[in-house]
Write an enzyme that holds these catalytic residues in place. Structure first.
Site, PDB file in Angstrom:
ATOM      1  N   ASN A 220      43.779  38.137  28.898  1.00  0.00           N
ATOM      2  CA  ASN A 220      45.167  37.878  28.504  1.00  0.00           C
ATOM      3  C   ASN A 220      45.823  37.141  29.664  1.00  0.00           C
ATOM      4  OD1 ASN A 220      47.861  37.928  27.844  1.00  0.00           O
ATOM      5  ND2 ASN A 220      48.083  40.162  27.997  1.00  0.00           N
ATOM      6  N   TRP A 221      46.066  35.862  29.445  1.00  0.00           N
ATOM      7  CA  TRP A 221      46.621  35.060  30.538  1.00  0.00           C
ATOM      8  C   TRP A 221      48.122  35.259  30.734  1.00  0.00           C
ATOM      9  CZ3 TRP A 221      44.028  29.516  30.137  1.00  0.00           C
ATOM     10  CH2 TRP A 221      42.688  29.626  30.567  1.00  0.00           C
ATOM     11  N   LYS A 222      48.764  35.962  29.798  1.00  0.00           N
ATOM     12  CA  LYS A 222      50.221  36.156  29.892  1.00  0.00           C
ATOM     13  C   LYS A 222      50.893  34.788  30.055  1.00  0.00           C
ATOM     14  CE  LYS A 222      49.271  40.771  31.421  1.00  0.00           C
ATOM     15  NZ  LYS A 222      49.711  41.977  32.092  1.00  0.00           N
TER      16      LYS A 222
ATOM     17  N   HIS B 127      51.555  44.148  22.737  1.00  0.00           N
ATOM     18  CA  HIS B 127      51.335  44.368  24.173  1.00  0.00           C
ATOM     19  C   HIS B 127      52.550  45.086  24.761  1.00  0.00           C
ATOM     20  CE1 HIS B 127      50.779  43.584  28.427  1.00  0.00           C
ATOM     21  NE2 HIS B 127      49.511  43.411  28.144  1.00  0.00           N
TER      22      HIS B 127
ATOM     23  N   GLU C 201      54.189  44.624  27.315  1.00  0.00           N
ATOM     24  CA  GLU C 201      55.254  43.725  27.810  1.00  0.00           C
ATOM     25  C   GLU C 201      56.129  43.249  26.659  1.00  0.00           C
ATOM     26  OE1 GLU C 201      52.604  41.190  30.015  1.00  0.00           O
ATOM     27  OE2 GLU C 201      52.279  42.833  31.423  1.00  0.00           O
TER      28      GLU C 201
ATOM     29  N   GLU D 137      46.096  50.386  26.868  1.00  0.00           N
ATOM     30  CA  GLU D 137      46.582  49.900  28.158  1.00  0.00           C
ATOM     31  C   GLU D 137      47.676  50.838  28.667  1.00  0.00           C
ATOM     32  OE1 GLU D 137      45.629  45.348  28.422  1.00  0.00           O
ATOM     33  OE2 GLU D 137      47.690  45.668  27.819  1.00  0.00           O
TER      34      GLU D 137
ATOM     35  N   GLY E 272      48.988  45.432  36.046  1.00  0.00           N
ATOM     36  CA  GLY E 272      49.500  44.584  37.112  1.00  0.00           C
ATOM     37  C   GLY E 272      49.870  45.356  38.375  1.00  0.00           C
TER      38      GLY E 272
ATOM     39  N   SER F  76      44.593  46.559  35.264  1.00  0.00           N
ATOM     40  CA  SER F  76      43.964  46.352  36.570  1.00  0.00           C
ATOM     41  C   SER F  76      42.435  46.390  36.526  1.00  0.00           C
ATOM     42  CB  SER F  76      44.511  47.353  37.586  1.00  0.00           C
ATOM     43  OG  SER F  76      45.905  47.149  37.783  1.00  0.00           O
TER      44      SER F  76
ATOM     45  N   GLY G 184      44.092  41.141  32.503  1.00  0.00           N
ATOM     46  CA  GLY G 184      45.209  40.254  32.805  1.00  0.00           C
ATOM     47  C   GLY G 184      44.892  39.392  34.015  1.00  0.00           C
ATOM     48  N   GLY G 185      45.441  39.767  35.159  1.00  0.00           N
ATOM     49  CA  GLY G 185      45.345  38.969  36.383  1.00  0.00           C
ATOM     50  C   GLY G 185      43.951  38.437  36.701  1.00  0.00           C
TER      51      GLY G 185
HETATM   52  P1  13P Z   1      46.270  43.387  34.563  1.00  0.00           P
HETATM   53  O1  13P Z   1      44.782  43.252  34.375  1.00  0.00           O
HETATM   54  O2  13P Z   1      46.869  42.227  35.312  1.00  0.00           O
HETATM   55  O3  13P Z   1      46.650  44.729  35.079  1.00  0.00           O
HETATM   56  O4  13P Z   1      46.924  43.276  33.087  1.00  0.00           O
HETATM   57  C1  13P Z   1      46.410  44.054  32.069  1.00  0.00           C
HETATM   58  C2  13P Z   1      46.978  43.589  30.781  1.00  0.00           C
HETATM   59  O5  13P Z   1      48.161  43.754  30.529  1.00  0.00           O
HETATM   60  C3  13P Z   1      46.091  42.901  29.838  1.00  0.00           C
HETATM   61  O6  13P Z   1      46.690  42.732  28.593  1.00  0.00           O
END
Ligand code: 13P
Length: 246
Positions: free
Chosen positions: A4-6, A90, A92, A162, A168, A208, A229-230
């Site tokens: 997930n590149w956000k 998600h 967020e 999640e 993050g 993470s 994510g990251g």
């Molecule tokens: P991180 O891997 O950056 O913690 O993000 C997880 C995430 O929200 C994937 O959708």
């Protein structure tokens, strides 16, 4: 193994990522790979993934097919762009954009109607966990969201657990904490759809996930994949995660 590149990367950066990433995962036959870039990058990602087994997903969708909904993007549009998956609900989106279990359900149904595989996210906040309410919160999210699907629809989704406190933050849930939550979700799904259907559903862990913890997470029976994510923004690091068995 989903990334997930956000809200990161331009189309040019997307192309560069795929050029570096493609050869690194060319031999990865053990899993599905899905990359979810921002909307403006979808076309470039689909084009860059052509001829590989890498699939492309969006990060959100609106439930109407088309109409006067300024700023929204529909399932059929995402499908027509060549994507196969879409992340729904998600944390967020829930935290910053008013997503609720009810709208998660509407978006999930819309994704399925458009021929997309929804990756439906659930997870508790830190305050829930500290108050010992993790299980109750997960059950509520399942009850008001996913459980509105019929059996046929349910069989086509992917679930992502999640924990919001692990996103993050560098704080990964321990494999045991993640596995416990996955077991709760699978049990809830079993109560609604039967244990066979619940056993078949894929539940990804997100929060993470890094090259150095993916193996221990994937070693848990109930963890079928990860939503990253990251660490999915860097071709080498995401390829290391994808190639975790080697
Ligand atoms: P991180 O891997 O950056 O913690 O993000 C997880 C995430 O929200 C994937 O959708």
């Amino acid at each position: 193994m989903a990334g997930n590149w956000k809200m990161y990367k331009t189309p040019a950066e997307t192309r560069a990522f795929f050029e570096a990433f493609r050869p690194l995962v060319a031999a990865a036959g053990h899993c599905e790979i899905v990359i979810c870039p921002p909307f403006p990058d979808l076309a470039v990602a689909v084009d860059s993934a052509r001829g590989t087994s890498i699939q492309v997903g969006a990060q959100n969708l609106y439930w109407a097919k088309e109409g006067a909904f300024t700023g929204e993007v529909s399932g059929p549009m995402i499908r027509a762009a060549g994507a196969t998956h879409v992340i729904v609900g998600h944390s967020e989106r829930r935290q910053y954009f008013g997503e609720t279990d009810e709208t998660v359900l509407k978006r999930t149904v819309a994704a399925l109607d458009a021929g997309l595989t929804p990756i439906v996210c659930v997870g508790e906040l830190l305050e829930h966990r500290e108050a010992g309410r993790t299980e109750a919160v997960l059950c509520q999210q399942c009850l008001h969201g996913i459980h509105g699907l019929d059996e046929r629809q349910f069989a086509q989704i992917v679930i992502a657990y999640e924990p919001v406190w692990a996103i993050g933050t560098g704080k990964t849930a321990t494999p045991e904490i993640a596995a416990d939550a996955h077991a709760v979700i699978r049990r809830e799904m079993g109560n609604r759809y039967g244990t066979g259907a619940a056993a078949d559903i894929r539940i990804l862990y997100g929060g993470s996930v890094k090259p150095d913890n993916v193996k221990s997470l994937m070693a848990q029976d109930d963890i079928d994949g990860v939503l990253v994510g990251g660490a999915s923004l860097d071709a080498k690091s995401f390829a290391t995660i994808v190639n975790f068995p080697s």
